[in-house]
Design a protein around this motif. Sequence first.
Motif, PDB file in Angstrom:
ATOM      1  N   ARG A   1      49.148  41.663  37.028  1.00 49.81           N
ATOM      2  CA  ARG A   1      48.135  41.527  37.828  1.00 49.81           C
ATOM      3  C   ARG A   1      47.958  40.357  38.797  1.00 49.81           C
ATOM      4  O   ARG A   1      48.511  39.199  38.464  1.00 49.81           O
ATOM      5  N   PHE A   2      47.339  40.785  39.857  1.00 47.53           N
ATOM      6  CA  PHE A   2      47.445  39.848  41.074  1.00 47.53           C
ATOM      7  C   PHE A   2      46.011  38.930  40.739  1.00 47.53           C
ATOM      8  O   PHE A   2      45.050  39.419  41.109  1.00 47.53           O
TER       9      PHE A   2
ATOM     10  N   VAL B   1      48.874  45.126  48.164  1.00 50.63           N
ATOM     11  CA  VAL B   1      49.351  44.908  46.881  1.00 50.63           C
ATOM     12  C   VAL B   1      49.283  46.333  46.214  1.00 50.63           C
ATOM     13  O   VAL B   1      48.512  47.033  46.386  1.00 50.63           O
TER      14      VAL B   1
ATOM     15  N   LEU C   1      44.538  44.445  40.772  1.00 48.94           N
ATOM     16  CA  LEU C   1      44.126  43.292  41.363  1.00 48.94           C
ATOM     17  C   LEU C   1      42.791  42.861  40.772  1.00 48.94           C
ATOM     18  O   LEU C   1      41.864  43.574  40.318  1.00 48.94           O
ATOM     19  N   CYS C   2      42.819  41.693  40.476  1.00 43.08           N
ATOM     20  CA  CYS C   2      41.626  40.914  39.874  1.00 43.08           C
ATOM     21  C   CYS C   2      40.493  40.949  40.893  1.00 43.08           C
ATOM     22  O   CYS C   2      40.578  40.469  41.900  1.00 43.08           O
TER      23      CYS C   2
ATOM     24  N   LYS D   1      40.253  39.019  44.691  1.00 37.66           N
ATOM     25  CA  LYS D   1      40.043  39.952  45.769  1.00 37.66           C
ATOM     26  C   LYS D   1      38.907  39.613  46.550  1.00 37.66           C
ATOM     27  O   LYS D   1      38.758  39.025  47.820  1.00 37.66           O
TER      28      LYS D   1
ATOM     29  N   VAL E   1      42.164  43.193  52.119  1.00 38.47           N
ATOM     30  CA  VAL E   1      43.192  43.379  50.761  1.00 38.47           C
ATOM     31  C   VAL E   1      43.242  44.994  50.737  1.00 38.47           C
ATOM     32  O   VAL E   1      42.130  45.517  50.737  1.00 38.47           O
TER      33      VAL E   1
ATOM     34  N   SER F   1      44.788  47.758  48.437  1.00 38.09           N
ATOM     35  CA  SER F   1      45.504  48.219  47.113  1.00 38.09           C
ATOM     36  C   SER F   1      46.106  49.657  46.945  1.00 38.09           C
ATOM     37  O   SER F   1      46.482  49.857  45.974  1.00 38.09           O
TER      38      SER F   1
END
Length: 110
Positions: free
Chosen positions: A55-56, A86, A90-91, A95, A105, A107
């Motif tokens: 996870r980012f 990404v 994604l957290c 974001k 951003v 995804s």
Amino acid sequence: MKELTTYFTNKDIIFKQINETSPKELGSRKKIKIYNATCVESKYYAIFIVDSKSRFIRKNADDLMTLCDKLSEHLGHNFKKKILLVSSPLCSKAKLYLQDNKWSVYSDFM
């Protein structure tokens, strides 16, 4: 690079020049792809592509912003648009943090 140009052409952004910068040039050991591009309207883009299985998170967002500052210093100019592509989860806090600092951003890459 072909995937990158196809992706942005679908979003109605056409680049006239795309250059890749290796993270090693910026003093980083991260596995990330870094591109600087100029579109037809003469806007400068910093494009970061993160492809990982984990996870980012917010800590990664801080590292990304530091890396962007180093890229600006390395190339000698600031960027009009900063984009993160990404493919990992994604957290939401990461974001929101990036969007508050004028990042785009996406995804849905890859």
